[in-house]
Scaffold this motif. Structure first.
Motif, PDB file in Angstrom:
ATOM      1  N   PHE A   1       0.836  -1.195   0.000  1.00  0.00           N
ATOM      2  CA  PHE A   1       0.000   0.000   0.000  1.00  0.00           C
ATOM      3  C   PHE A   1       0.875   1.251   0.000  1.00  0.00           C
ATOM      4  O   PHE A   1       1.992   1.252   0.548  1.00  0.00           O
ATOM      5  CB  PHE A   1      -0.934  -0.002   1.216  1.00  0.00           C
ATOM      6  N   VAL A   2       0.365   2.319  -0.600  1.00  0.00           N
ATOM      7  CA  VAL A   2       1.105   3.577  -0.690  1.00  0.00           C
ATOM      8  C   VAL A   2       1.483   4.109   0.689  1.00  0.00           C
ATOM      9  O   VAL A   2       2.543   4.712   0.862  1.00  0.00           O
ATOM     10  CB  VAL A   2       0.290   4.627  -1.493  1.00  0.00           C
ATOM     11  N   ASP A   3       0.648   3.837   1.712  1.00  0.00           N
ATOM     12  CA  ASP A   3       0.945   4.336   3.063  1.00  0.00           C
ATOM     13  C   ASP A   3       2.019   3.504   3.793  1.00  0.00           C
ATOM     14  O   ASP A   3       2.326   3.757   4.949  1.00  0.00           O
ATOM     15  CB  ASP A   3      -0.328   4.411   3.906  1.00  0.00           C
ATOM     16  N   GLY A   4       2.595   2.497   3.108  1.00  0.00           N
ATOM     17  CA  GLY A   4       3.660   1.697   3.697  1.00  0.00           C
ATOM     18  C   GLY A   4       3.218   0.351   4.240  1.00  0.00           C
ATOM     19  O   GLY A   4       4.055  -0.512   4.526  1.00  0.00           O
ATOM     20  N   GLU A   5       1.924   0.128   4.387  1.00  0.00           N
ATOM     21  CA  GLU A   5       1.444  -1.167   4.871  1.00  0.00           C
ATOM     22  C   GLU A   5       1.731  -2.256   3.838  1.00  0.00           C
ATOM     23  O   GLU A   5       1.599  -2.042   2.637  1.00  0.00           O
ATOM     24  CB  GLU A   5      -0.066  -1.117   5.135  1.00  0.00           C
ATOM     25  N   VAL A   6       2.126  -3.423   4.332  1.00  0.00           N
ATOM     26  CA  VAL A   6       2.305  -4.601   3.492  1.00  0.00           C
ATOM     27  C   VAL A   6       1.424  -5.693   4.082  1.00  0.00           C
ATOM     28  O   VAL A   6       1.442  -5.935   5.288  1.00  0.00           O
ATOM     29  CB  VAL A   6       3.784  -5.060   3.470  1.00  0.00           C
ATOM     30  N   SER A   7       0.614  -6.333   3.232  1.00  0.00           N
ATOM     31  CA  SER A   7      -0.224  -7.427   3.728  1.00  0.00           C
ATOM     32  C   SER A   7      -0.128  -8.611   2.769  1.00  0.00           C
ATOM     33  O   SER A   7       0.301  -8.472   1.624  1.00  0.00           O
ATOM     34  CB  SER A   7      -1.676  -6.983   3.922  1.00  0.00           C
ATOM     35  N   TYR A   8      -0.540  -9.769   3.283  1.00  0.00           N
ATOM     36  CA  TYR A   8      -0.390 -11.025   2.549  1.00  0.00           C
ATOM     37  C   TYR A   8      -1.719 -11.774   2.513  1.00  0.00           C
ATOM     38  O   TYR A   8      -2.496 -11.718   3.458  1.00  0.00           O
ATOM     39  CB  TYR A   8       0.650 -11.920   3.243  1.00  0.00           C
ATOM     40  N   ARG A   9      -1.948 -12.461   1.417  1.00  0.00           N
ATOM     41  CA  ARG A   9      -3.096 -13.365   1.312  1.00  0.00           C
ATOM     42  C   ARG A   9      -2.647 -14.557   0.475  1.00  0.00           C
ATOM     43  O   ARG A   9      -2.007 -14.401  -0.560  1.00  0.00           O
ATOM     44  CB  ARG A   9      -4.284 -12.671   0.642  1.00  0.00           C
ATOM     45  N   ASN A  10      -2.996 -15.749   0.925  1.00  0.00           N
ATOM     46  CA  ASN A  10      -2.696 -16.976   0.192  1.00  0.00           C
ATOM     47  C   ASN A  10      -4.011 -17.674  -0.136  1.00  0.00           C
ATOM     48  O   ASN A  10      -4.654 -18.224   0.753  1.00  0.00           O
ATOM     49  CB  ASN A  10      -1.803 -17.905   1.028  1.00  0.00           C
ATOM     50  N   TRP A  11      -4.387 -17.614  -1.401  1.00  0.00           N
ATOM     51  CA  TRP A  11      -5.603 -18.277  -1.854  1.00  0.00           C
ATOM     52  C   TRP A  11      -5.313 -19.747  -2.140  1.00  0.00           C
ATOM     53  O   TRP A  11      -4.391 -20.067  -2.891  1.00  0.00           O
ATOM     54  CB  TRP A  11      -6.118 -17.643  -3.139  1.00  0.00           C
ATOM     55  N   GLN A  12      -6.111 -20.627  -1.566  1.00  0.00           N
ATOM     56  CA  GLN A  12      -6.102 -22.052  -1.886  1.00  0.00           C
ATOM     57  C   GLN A  12      -7.318 -22.259  -2.790  1.00  0.00           C
ATOM     58  O   GLN A  12      -8.459 -22.131  -2.327  1.00  0.00           O
ATOM     59  CB  GLN A  12      -6.252 -22.904  -0.620  1.00  0.00           C
ATOM     60  N   LEU A  13      -7.092 -22.541  -4.062  1.00  0.00           N
ATOM     61  CA  LEU A  13      -8.181 -22.649  -5.034  1.00  0.00           C
ATOM     62  C   LEU A  13      -8.371 -24.083  -5.505  1.00  0.00           C
ATOM     63  O   LEU A  13      -7.413 -24.849  -5.580  1.00  0.00           O
ATOM     64  CB  LEU A  13      -7.891 -21.760  -6.247  1.00  0.00           C
ATOM     65  N   THR A  14      -9.609 -24.396  -5.842  1.00  0.00           N
ATOM     66  CA  THR A  14      -9.929 -25.680  -6.452  1.00  0.00           C
ATOM     67  C   THR A  14     -10.789 -25.416  -7.677  1.00  0.00           C
ATOM     68  O   THR A  14     -11.823 -24.739  -7.592  1.00  0.00           O
ATOM     69  CB  THR A  14     -10.706 -26.592  -5.478  1.00  0.00           C
ATOM     70  N   LYS A  15     -10.332 -25.942  -8.822  1.00  0.00           N
ATOM     71  CA  LYS A  15     -11.117 -25.836 -10.045  1.00  0.00           C
ATOM     72  C   LYS A  15     -12.123 -26.975 -10.043  1.00  0.00           C
ATOM     73  O   LYS A  15     -11.765 -28.144  -9.908  1.00  0.00           O
ATOM     74  CB  LYS A  15     -10.218 -25.918 -11.275  1.00  0.00           C
ATOM     75  N   LEU A  16     -13.403 -26.619 -10.180  1.00  0.00           N
ATOM     76  CA  LEU A  16     -14.485 -27.591 -10.217  1.00  0.00           C
ATOM     77  C   LEU A  16     -14.958 -27.743 -11.665  1.00  0.00           C
ATOM     78  O   LEU A  16     -14.363 -27.177 -12.580  1.00  0.00           O
ATOM     79  CB  LEU A  16     -15.624 -27.127  -9.310  1.00  0.00           C
ATOM     80  N   ALA A  17     -16.030 -28.438 -11.887  1.00  0.00           N
ATOM     81  CA  ALA A  17     -16.570 -28.626 -13.230  1.00  0.00           C
ATOM     82  C   ALA A  17     -17.272 -27.366 -13.741  1.00  0.00           C
ATOM     83  O   ALA A  17     -17.717 -26.526 -12.954  1.00  0.00           O
ATOM     84  CB  ALA A  17     -17.560 -29.793 -13.225  1.00  0.00           C
TER      85      ALA A  17
END
Length: 183
Positions: free
Chosen positions: A82-98
Protein backbone atom coordinates in the motif's frame (compact mmCIF):
# COMPACT_ATOMS: atom_id res chain seq x y z
CA UNK A 1 -51.41 4.56 5.40
CA UNK A 2 -48.58 6.91 4.38
CA UNK A 3 -46.00 4.47 5.73
CA UNK A 4 -47.56 1.67 3.63
CA UNK A 5 -47.17 3.78 0.48
CA UNK A 6 -43.60 4.69 1.36
CA UNK A 7 -42.76 1.05 1.98
CA UNK A 8 -44.40 0.06 -1.31
CA UNK A 9 -42.43 2.68 -3.24
CA UNK A 10 -39.20 1.60 -1.53
CA UNK A 11 -39.85 -2.05 -2.46
CA UNK A 12 -40.55 -1.12 -6.09
CA UNK A 13 -37.34 0.91 -6.29
CA UNK A 14 -35.29 -1.90 -4.72
CA UNK A 15 -36.79 -4.49 -7.06
CA UNK A 16 -36.10 -2.23 -10.04
CA UNK A 17 -32.49 -1.78 -9.00
CA UNK A 18 -31.94 -5.48 -8.40
CA UNK A 19 -33.23 -6.32 -11.88
CA UNK A 20 -30.51 -4.08 -13.38
CA UNK A 21 -27.64 -6.17 -12.08
CA UNK A 22 -25.39 -7.93 -14.57
CA UNK A 23 -25.77 -11.67 -14.89
CA UNK A 24 -22.74 -13.83 -15.62
CA UNK A 25 -24.62 -15.65 -18.40
CA UNK A 26 -24.67 -12.39 -20.41
CA UNK A 27 -20.98 -13.00 -21.21
CA UNK A 28 -21.45 -16.50 -22.67
CA UNK A 29 -20.60 -15.52 -26.26
CA UNK A 30 -17.63 -13.28 -25.41
CA UNK A 31 -13.96 -13.92 -25.95
CA UNK A 32 -11.22 -14.51 -25.10
CA UNK A 33 -12.30 -17.32 -22.80
CA UNK A 34 -10.94 -16.44 -19.37
CA UNK A 35 -9.15 -19.52 -18.05
CA UNK A 36 -8.35 -18.66 -14.42
CA UNK A 37 -5.95 -21.58 -14.07
CA UNK A 38 -3.91 -20.52 -17.11
CA UNK A 39 -3.94 -16.79 -16.39
CA UNK A 40 -3.04 -17.08 -12.71
CA UNK A 41 0.02 -19.29 -13.27
CA UNK A 42 3.41 -17.70 -12.73
CA UNK A 43 4.16 -14.13 -11.72
CA UNK A 44 1.66 -11.30 -12.15
CA UNK A 45 1.69 -7.70 -10.99
CA UNK A 46 -1.49 -5.70 -10.40
CA UNK A 47 -2.18 -2.09 -9.44
CA UNK A 48 -5.31 -0.98 -7.68
CA UNK A 49 -7.26 1.52 -5.66
CA UNK A 50 -10.04 1.53 -3.10
CA UNK A 51 -12.83 4.09 -3.35
CA UNK A 52 -15.32 4.80 -0.59
CA UNK A 53 -19.07 5.22 -1.06
CA UNK A 54 -18.53 8.84 -2.23
CA UNK A 55 -16.04 7.66 -4.93
CA UNK A 56 -13.15 9.23 -3.01
CA UNK A 57 -9.92 7.24 -3.51
CA UNK A 58 -8.93 6.16 0.01
CA UNK A 59 -6.09 3.71 -0.75
CA UNK A 60 -3.77 2.82 -3.60
CA UNK A 61 -1.67 -0.31 -3.84
CA UNK A 62 0.38 -2.69 -5.92
CA UNK A 63 0.17 -6.47 -5.54
CA UNK A 64 2.61 -9.17 -6.59
CA UNK A 65 1.04 -12.56 -7.27
CA UNK A 66 2.75 -15.92 -7.63
CA UNK A 67 0.35 -18.56 -8.95
CA UNK A 68 1.10 -22.28 -8.85
CA UNK A 69 -1.18 -25.15 -9.91
CA UNK A 70 -0.99 -28.91 -9.53
CA UNK A 71 -3.89 -30.52 -11.31
CA UNK A 72 -7.05 -28.71 -10.24
CA UNK A 73 -5.51 -27.30 -7.03
CA UNK A 74 -3.99 -23.85 -7.07
CA UNK A 75 -2.13 -21.57 -4.71
CA UNK A 76 -2.06 -17.82 -5.30
CA UNK A 77 0.44 -16.07 -3.05
CA UNK A 78 -0.37 -12.35 -2.92
CA UNK A 79 1.74 -9.57 -1.39
CA UNK A 80 0.02 -6.16 -1.21
CA UNK A 81 2.12 -2.99 -1.01
CA UNK A 82 0.00 0.00 0.00
CA UNK A 83 1.10 3.58 -0.69
CA UNK A 84 0.95 4.34 3.06
CA UNK A 85 3.66 1.70 3.70
CA UNK A 86 1.44 -1.17 4.87
CA UNK A 87 2.31 -4.60 3.49
CA UNK A 88 -0.22 -7.43 3.73
CA UNK A 89 -0.39 -11.02 2.55
CA UNK A 90 -3.10 -13.37 1.31
CA UNK A 91 -2.70 -16.98 0.19
CA UNK A 92 -5.60 -18.28 -1.85
CA UNK A 93 -6.10 -22.05 -1.89
CA UNK A 94 -8.18 -22.65 -5.03
CA UNK A 95 -9.93 -25.68 -6.45
CA UNK A 96 -11.12 -25.84 -10.05
CA UNK A 97 -14.49 -27.59 -10.22
CA UNK A 98 -16.57 -28.63 -13.23
CA UNK A 99 -18.16 -26.21 -15.74
CA UNK A 100 -15.86 -23.22 -15.08
CA UNK A 101 -16.62 -23.14 -11.36
CA UNK A 102 -14.07 -22.54 -8.61
CA UNK A 103 -14.01 -22.47 -4.84
CA UNK A 104 -11.33 -21.17 -2.54
CA UNK A 105 -10.24 -20.06 0.86
CA UNK A 106 -7.70 -17.68 2.35
CA UNK A 107 -6.55 -16.56 5.80
CA UNK A 108 -8.85 -13.53 5.91
CA UNK A 109 -11.81 -15.10 4.09
CA UNK A 110 -14.75 -16.30 6.18
CA UNK A 111 -15.90 -19.70 4.92
CA UNK A 112 -15.49 -20.52 1.25
CA UNK A 113 -15.29 -18.26 -1.79
CA UNK A 114 -17.23 -19.34 -4.86
CA UNK A 115 -16.78 -18.27 -8.44
CA UNK A 116 -17.58 -19.07 -12.03
CA UNK A 117 -16.07 -18.22 -15.38
CA UNK A 118 -18.23 -17.53 -18.45
CA UNK A 119 -16.72 -16.15 -21.67
CA UNK A 120 -14.20 -13.43 -20.84
CA UNK A 121 -15.68 -12.82 -17.36
CA UNK A 122 -15.21 -14.35 -13.93
CA UNK A 123 -17.39 -13.61 -10.89
CA UNK A 124 -15.98 -14.39 -7.44
CA UNK A 125 -17.98 -13.94 -4.22
CA UNK A 126 -16.79 -14.22 -0.64
CA UNK A 127 -16.80 -12.67 2.84
CA UNK A 128 -13.61 -10.89 3.83
CA UNK A 129 -12.36 -9.78 7.26
CA UNK A 130 -10.88 -6.28 6.99
CA UNK A 131 -8.89 -4.73 9.87
CA UNK A 132 -10.31 -1.29 10.70
CA UNK A 133 -9.26 0.66 13.79
CA UNK A 134 -8.17 -2.46 15.67
CA UNK A 135 -11.32 -4.47 14.82
CA UNK A 136 -11.98 -7.12 12.17
CA UNK A 137 -15.00 -6.05 10.10
CA UNK A 138 -16.62 -8.59 7.78
CA UNK A 139 -17.62 -7.41 4.29
CA UNK A 140 -19.32 -9.28 1.45
CA UNK A 141 -17.32 -8.95 -1.76
CA UNK A 142 -18.68 -9.30 -5.27
CA UNK A 143 -15.62 -9.54 -7.47
CA UNK A 144 -15.82 -9.28 -11.30
CA UNK A 145 -12.78 -9.94 -13.50
CA UNK A 146 -12.69 -9.31 -17.25
CA UNK A 147 -9.88 -10.63 -19.44
CA UNK A 148 -8.91 -8.05 -22.06
CA UNK A 149 -6.20 -10.09 -23.79
CA UNK A 150 -3.74 -12.84 -22.85
CA UNK A 151 -1.78 -10.45 -20.62
CA UNK A 152 -4.30 -8.06 -19.04
CA UNK A 153 -7.32 -8.41 -16.75
CA UNK A 154 -9.49 -5.69 -15.22
CA UNK A 155 -11.13 -6.30 -11.86
CA UNK A 156 -14.01 -4.43 -10.18
CA UNK A 157 -15.15 -5.38 -6.70
CA UNK A 158 -18.01 -4.11 -4.56
CA UNK A 159 -17.53 -4.28 -0.79
CA UNK A 160 -20.87 -4.48 0.98
CA UNK A 161 -22.08 -4.45 4.56
CA UNK A 162 -25.75 -5.24 5.24
CA UNK A 163 -26.33 -5.20 1.46
CA UNK A 164 -25.08 -1.62 1.06
CA UNK A 165 -22.02 -0.91 -1.10
CA UNK A 166 -19.53 0.95 1.10
CA UNK A 167 -16.45 0.73 -1.11
CA UNK A 168 -15.29 -0.36 -4.54
CA UNK A 169 -11.93 -1.81 -5.51
CA UNK A 170 -10.50 -1.49 -9.01
CA UNK A 171 -7.49 -3.56 -10.11
CA UNK A 172 -5.50 -3.88 -13.32
CA UNK A 173 -3.51 -7.13 -13.72
CA UNK A 174 -0.60 -7.36 -16.15
CA UNK A 175 1.35 -10.53 -16.75
CA UNK A 176 3.20 -9.30 -19.84
CA UNK A 177 6.05 -7.98 -17.71
CA UNK A 178 6.64 -10.82 -15.21
CA UNK A 179 9.93 -9.28 -14.02
CA UNK A 180 8.14 -6.07 -12.97
CA UNK A 181 7.88 -5.75 -9.20
CA UNK A 182 5.94 -3.41 -6.94
CA UNK A 183 9.02 -2.11 -5.15
Amino acid sequence: MKSFYRLSILLIVLLSLSSCTTKLAEYQATSPTFDIKTYFTGNIVAWGMVQDYTNNVTRRFCVEIDGQWQGNKGLLKEVFYFVDGEVSYRNWQLTKLAHGKYQGSAEDVVGQAYGQQVGFAFQWQYNLLVPIDGDQIQFSLDDWMYQIDEYRVFNRTEMKKFGVTLAEITLFFDKQLPDKKCQ
